[in-house]
Scaffold this active site. Sequence first.
Site, PDB file in Angstrom:
ATOM      1  N   LYS A  32       0.806  -1.204   0.000  1.00 60.57           N
ATOM      2  CA  LYS A  32       0.000   0.000   0.000  1.00 60.57           C
ATOM      3  C   LYS A  32       0.849   1.270   0.000  1.00 60.57           C
ATOM      4  CE  LYS A  32      -1.089   1.282   3.976  1.00 60.57           C
ATOM      5  NZ  LYS A  32      -1.593   1.642   5.309  1.00 60.57           N
ATOM      6  N   THR A  33       1.818   1.340   0.887  1.00 58.30           N
ATOM      7  CA  THR A  33       2.657   2.533   0.975  1.00 58.30           C
ATOM      8  C   THR A  33       3.516   2.693  -0.277  1.00 58.30           C
ATOM      9  OG1 THR A  33       2.719   2.138   3.345  1.00 58.30           O
ATOM     10  CG2 THR A  33       4.224   3.791   2.495  1.00 58.30           C
ATOM     11  N   ASP A 216      -4.307   8.037   2.885  1.00 59.88           N
ATOM     12  CA  ASP A 216      -3.889   6.738   3.393  1.00 59.88           C
ATOM     13  C   ASP A 216      -4.916   6.266   4.427  1.00 59.88           C
ATOM     14  OD1 ASP A 216      -2.297   4.559   3.895  1.00 59.88           O
ATOM     15  OD2 ASP A 216      -0.975   5.611   5.290  1.00 59.88           O
ATOM     16  N   GLU A 217      -5.080   4.967   4.572  1.00 58.12           N
ATOM     17  CA  GLU A 217      -6.001   4.398   5.588  1.00 58.12           C
ATOM     18  C   GLU A 217      -7.378   5.057   5.513  1.00 58.12           C
ATOM     19  OE1 GLU A 217      -4.998   1.859   7.197  1.00 58.12           O
ATOM     20  OE2 GLU A 217      -2.988   2.088   8.049  1.00 58.12           O
ATOM     21  N   GLN A 247      -9.780  -3.962   7.422  1.00 57.03           N
ATOM     22  CA  GLN A 247      -8.914  -3.558   8.536  1.00 57.03           C
ATOM     23  C   GLN A 247      -9.456  -2.333   9.258  1.00 57.03           C
ATOM     24  OE1 GLN A 247      -4.520  -4.108   8.234  1.00 57.03           O
ATOM     25  NE2 GLN A 247      -4.941  -4.248   6.053  1.00 57.03           N
ATOM     26  N   ARG A 615      -0.543 -10.028  10.690  1.00 54.46           N
ATOM     27  CA  ARG A 615       0.743  -9.447  11.103  1.00 54.46           C
ATOM     28  C   ARG A 615       1.872 -10.445  10.914  1.00 54.46           C
ATOM     29  NH1 ARG A 615      -0.233  -5.280   9.707  1.00 54.46           N
ATOM     30  NH2 ARG A 615      -2.162  -6.275   9.028  1.00 54.46           N
TER      31      ARG A 615
END
Length: 747
Positions: A32-33, A216-217, A247, A615
């Site tokens: 994503k980043t 973002d997010e 998420q 994770r």
Amino acid sequence: MSLLETLNPEQLAAVTLPRASALILAGAGSGKTKVLTARIAWLIQTGQVGPSGVLAVTFTNKAAKEMLTRISAMLPINTRSMWVGTFHGLCNRMLRAHWKEAGLPQAFQILDTQDQLSAIKRMYKVLGIDAEKFPPKQLAHFVGAAKEQGLRPKDVDAYDEYHRMMVRLYEAYEMQCQREGVVDFSELLLRSFELLGANPALRAHYQARFKYILVDEFQDTNALQYNWLKRLAGEQGCIFAVGDDDQSIYAFRGARVANMAQFELDFNVQNRIKLEQNYRSVGNVLTAANALISNNKSRLGKELWTQAGEGEPIRVYEATSDQDEAAFVIERIKKLVLEEGFSRSDIAVLYRSNAQSRVIEQGLFNAGIAYRVYGGLRFFERAEIKHALAYLRLLDNADDDNSFSRVVNFPVRGIGSRTIEQLQDTATAQGTSLFRAIVGMQGRSQASLQKFADLIDRMRFETRGMPLPELVDKVIHDSGLIAHFEKDKDGEDRVENLKELVNAAASFSVSEGYYQDTPATMLDEEKLTTPLADFLSHASLEAGDNAAAAGQDAVQLMTVHSAKGLEFHCVFVTGLEEGLFPHENSLSTSVSGSDGGAVDGVEEERRLMYVAITRAREQLYLSHAQQRMLHGQIRYHLRSRFLDELPENVLKWLTPKRAHIASQGWSGLDNQIGWGAQSIHGNRAALSYTSKAPRPYPIGTGVNHARFGDGVVVAYEGEGEEQRIQINFGAQGMKWLMLSLAKLTKS
DNA sequence: GCGTTAGTTATTTTT
DNA sequence: TAACTAACGC
């Protein structure tokens, strides 16, 4: 172009989208980043926009910093004119530039949550409000919720006496903030939002400037953040929103996943791109995550996959107690470190709530394994740092009554509560700040107050033009803070922290000052901030690392919430029990949410579990305990439903999996453990300890009830016909049943 | 003004 | 259990 070479087809499609709004559904570990930063780099490199035409917004300073670092690595450009930061950081930046239009003093200060609460308490004293009837926290929450809806006191509908009072208090609070020149966190957003709304020229300016907005997010945005984005983008705006509905774990603080769907409508989004290839975890972990999350009804739909192999199975352990669970985790960690060559820092132990860390910490401590717990007080939140900041704030803005009250008598200078009360009365009568009210006081108290005022004035005068670190150093000494803590026998750490504040100021000075030297446009030039003002903003908006200091290579302990965005080679998810995870408080909130939107509590818990699972890179361990100490009492829990939602073929039970929780395998010894502890704590069950009433189902055994399903026996009380049995039915809750009437079977 | 004590309460958290 | 807060007494 080398920039694009490492991207997979979906990532590439996202990065090179033409100028139109888009929604990128980015699964966990899908890069994503990378996409976000590559998009910015590509836009600039291909000349579609200059750095000053880009605005990228995140939720945490950490994410913003990460983004800036990566962009700088990709492009040899000056990122100063680019707006990359948190919602609050960017709003602050805008308000500093246009403080006049926003109706704020130039040196306005930012209240953090602590400050806000003390501001409310102070206000209560002046107004004579009963804090029992209207808890300060509730008012803070009310104010925050209203602001998130974009509502000022006059806009809030109050249906009953209580709410009418809350609105009145909201209004009073607002007036107090305005008088003192302070804004709370949500005010930063709302002010900025209103500024854009009320000022067409300014709005047009920013809309024209930010040709590309990236978020973002996105699933974590609240109503106000969404509306701010909408207003900032305008009709011609182009928003690149990256998020993952699976998420979304912050509904409890106002996040609205529904913003994703709303965004597609409002911005006529034609481009929805899914990033489903996962670069983090082995196959088994993803299979488990996909299966779990498929139990949620409200989803946009997405399934993670990987080119990596299946990896090892997910190990599941049923512990007899929380202690036993900790012992298991520690044994495994030893094995991972000593036999399998993992670093301690490759390993994370996750839990649902902070209280669960204690047992694990004890175990790790006794085993001599270095660990690091996340979630304590952060640097800028420490009392001594807050004191120092209060002095610094008074130099900038003497009307900041919060800061004044905090340090007027700290270190002690003979100014008692009686004096403060008089001063407050004078200030209220004159409609001024405490500082300004000093001149109107009488007698001895006037003298001591005047001495304090002189101290502040003198420090302000003497530090004028001084470099920031020197200024801070002078203030912590001249205020008497250093001397005070040096006298204190346990003040060593505090002195250290105060000196660390000087270092923080020094490193801030070299790294920041981003918007002082490069006014991107005419409109930005009005702003003239001082290094001190910038540093104070920084201190309020970035409270610092919240991890406890520990050895370099340490096992990481944290809640699942704080693990979001992180990854570890080996992950332990502990406390997988009904009532804990999913948490019992989430079971009742089937429909709520400040905006009336549907929020399913269990679905959010499931997303939380999804975050926990994803994770893990290689090894994942899941555990639950039959009994654990909670709030000073032993509690019995059923195995979490989430464990039962995972496909058997990726699991390996290290303890035998039981058809029903606690149905077999309860040795007499286990029962005794439960008994002993109960009698010690003298709860209701203990009363029946001495009774001779027969117990067909010993405590801890599993039973089945026609209506409530499977449960665990927790306690008994009474005798004969009156004898009652307490059973924990997990999702159905804890029930007391008449033993003679309840139709129970051993399960 | 400060230290003691009794009472209360108990997800999750960033800004 | 344990951490935090408010009120109390010197």
